[in-house]
Design a protein around this motif. Structure first.
Motif, PDB file in Angstrom:
ATOM      1  N   SER A   4       3.083  72.882 -19.862  1.00 33.14           N
ATOM      2  CA  SER A   4       3.101  71.816 -20.942  1.00 33.14           C
ATOM      3  C   SER A   4       1.640  72.532 -22.288  1.00 33.14           C
ATOM      4  O   SER A   4       2.737  72.729 -23.369  1.00 33.14           O
ATOM      5  CB  SER A   4       2.117  71.094 -21.199  1.00 33.14           C
ATOM      6  OG  SER A   4       1.726  70.030 -21.498  1.00 33.14           O
ATOM      7  N   GLU A   5       1.537  73.152 -22.121  1.00 31.98           N
ATOM      8  CA  GLU A   5       0.936  74.036 -22.809  1.00 31.98           C
ATOM      9  C   GLU A   5       1.239  75.598 -23.734  1.00 31.98           C
ATOM     10  O   GLU A   5       1.348  75.262 -25.080  1.00 31.98           O
ATOM     11  CB  GLU A   5      -0.684  74.467 -22.986  1.00 31.98           C
ATOM     12  CG  GLU A   5      -1.740  73.893 -22.948  1.00 31.98           C
ATOM     13  CD  GLU A   5      -3.007  74.296 -22.096  1.00 31.98           C
ATOM     14  OE1 GLU A   5      -4.084  73.896 -22.154  1.00 31.98           O
ATOM     15  OE2 GLU A   5      -3.148  75.225 -21.490  1.00 31.98           O
ATOM     16  N   LYS A   6       2.157  75.713 -22.805  1.00 31.16           N
ATOM     17  CA  LYS A   6       2.579  76.754 -23.180  1.00 31.16           C
ATOM     18  C   LYS A   6       4.275  76.053 -23.550  1.00 31.16           C
ATOM     19  O   LYS A   6       5.110  76.872 -25.042  1.00 31.16           O
ATOM     20  CB  LYS A   6       4.035  77.453 -22.150  1.00 31.16           C
ATOM     21  CG  LYS A   6       2.525  78.618 -21.598  1.00 31.16           C
ATOM     22  CD  LYS A   6       3.451  78.696 -20.477  1.00 31.16           C
ATOM     23  CE  LYS A   6       2.008  80.127 -19.764  1.00 31.16           C
ATOM     24  NZ  LYS A   6       2.866  80.376 -18.521  1.00 31.16           N
ATOM     25  N   LEU A   7       4.988  75.118 -23.250  1.00 33.50           N
ATOM     26  CA  LEU A   7       5.827  74.045 -24.397  1.00 33.50           C
ATOM     27  C   LEU A   7       5.144  73.868 -25.021  1.00 33.50           C
ATOM     28  O   LEU A   7       6.273  73.829 -26.697  1.00 33.50           O
ATOM     29  CB  LEU A   7       6.017  73.437 -23.028  1.00 33.50           C
ATOM     30  CG  LEU A   7       7.027  71.969 -23.141  1.00 33.50           C
ATOM     31  CD1 LEU A   7       8.692  73.379 -23.747  1.00 33.50           C
ATOM     32  CD2 LEU A   7       7.991  71.169 -22.592  1.00 33.50           C
ATOM     33  N   ASN A   8       4.225  72.951 -26.003  1.00 28.97           N
ATOM     34  CA  ASN A   8       4.097  72.364 -26.929  1.00 28.97           C
ATOM     35  C   ASN A   8       3.962  73.761 -27.807  1.00 28.97           C
ATOM     36  O   ASN A   8       3.959  73.778 -29.433  1.00 28.97           O
ATOM     37  CB  ASN A   8       1.876  71.993 -27.087  1.00 28.97           C
ATOM     38  CG  ASN A   8       2.064  71.012 -26.326  1.00 28.97           C
ATOM     39  OD1 ASN A   8       3.585  70.564 -26.539  1.00 28.97           O
ATOM     40  ND2 ASN A   8       1.120  70.215 -25.720  1.00 28.97           N
ATOM     41  N   LEU A   9       3.293  74.993 -27.424  1.00 31.13           N
ATOM     42  CA  LEU A   9       2.906  75.996 -28.243  1.00 31.13           C
ATOM     43  C   LEU A   9       4.218  77.253 -29.113  1.00 31.13           C
ATOM     44  O   LEU A   9       4.428  76.871 -30.039  1.00 31.13           O
ATOM     45  CB  LEU A   9       2.345  77.102 -27.734  1.00 31.13           C
ATOM     46  CG  LEU A   9       1.889  78.526 -28.393  1.00 31.13           C
ATOM     47  CD1 LEU A   9       0.706  78.384 -29.819  1.00 31.13           C
ATOM     48  CD2 LEU A   9       1.671  79.669 -27.967  1.00 31.13           C
ATOM     49  N   ILE A  10       5.508  76.917 -28.041  1.00 33.08           N
ATOM     50  CA  ILE A  10       6.467  76.740 -28.252  1.00 33.08           C
ATOM     51  C   ILE A  10       7.205  75.915 -29.151  1.00 33.08           C
ATOM     52  O   ILE A  10       7.887  77.043 -30.338  1.00 33.08           O
ATOM     53  CB  ILE A  10       7.786  77.289 -27.322  1.00 33.08           C
ATOM     54  CG1 ILE A  10       6.932  78.412 -26.243  1.00 33.08           C
ATOM     55  CG2 ILE A  10       8.992  77.508 -27.498  1.00 33.08           C
ATOM     56  CD1 ILE A  10       7.718  78.652 -24.931  1.00 33.08           C
TER      57      ILE A  10
END
Length: 117
Positions: A4-10
C-alpha cells in the motif's frame, strides 16, 4: 515498505509527473505561439523588404529620369549659348558696319549736305 505504501508512493510520483507533463505542454504551447509570432514577424519583414526593394527601384528609375533631364537641359543650354554667341557676333558685325558708316560721314561732311547747282 508495504504494498500500500509502495502504491501510494508510485501514485504520488505519477501525480508529480502529470504536473510536470502539464507544465511541459504549457511550455510547448507557449513556444508554438512564440514561433507563430516569429513567423508572422518574418513575413512582415519580408513584405517590408519587398516594399523597400520596390521603392529603391522606383528611386533608381527617378534618378535615371533626372539624369536624362539634366543631360537634355545641358544640351539645350549649350545650344542656347551657341545661338546667343552667334547673335552677339551678328550684333557686333552690325555695330562695326555702322561705325564704318559713321566714320565715313565724319570724314566727309558733304555727304548729308544739299548741293545746289
Amino acid at each position: 515498505m508495504t504494498d500500500s505504501e509502495k502504491l501510494n508512493l508510485i501514485l504520488s510520483e505519477m501525480h508529480g509527473m502529470k504536473d510536470e507533463i502539464r507544465d511541459m505542454k504549457t511550455d510547448i504551447r507557449n513556444m508554438n505561439t512564440e514561433m507563430q509570432n516569429m513567423k508572422t514577424d518574418i513575413r512582415d519583414m519580408n513584405t517590408e523588404m519587398q516594399n523597400m526593394k520596390t521603392d529603391i527601384r522606383d528611386m533608381n528609375t527617378e534618378m535615371q529620369n533626372m539624369k536624362t533631364d539634366i543631360s537634355t537641359f545641358k544640351v539645350q543650354t549649350l545650344k542656347s549659348i551657341s545661338e546667343l554667341k552667334s547673335m552677339d557676333e551678328m550684333i557686333l558685325d552690325e555695330v562695326e558696319r555702322v561705325h564704318g558708316i559713321l566714320d565715313r560721314h565724319k570724314n566727309n561732311k558733304t555727304i548729308h549736305t544739299a548741293e545746289f547747282y
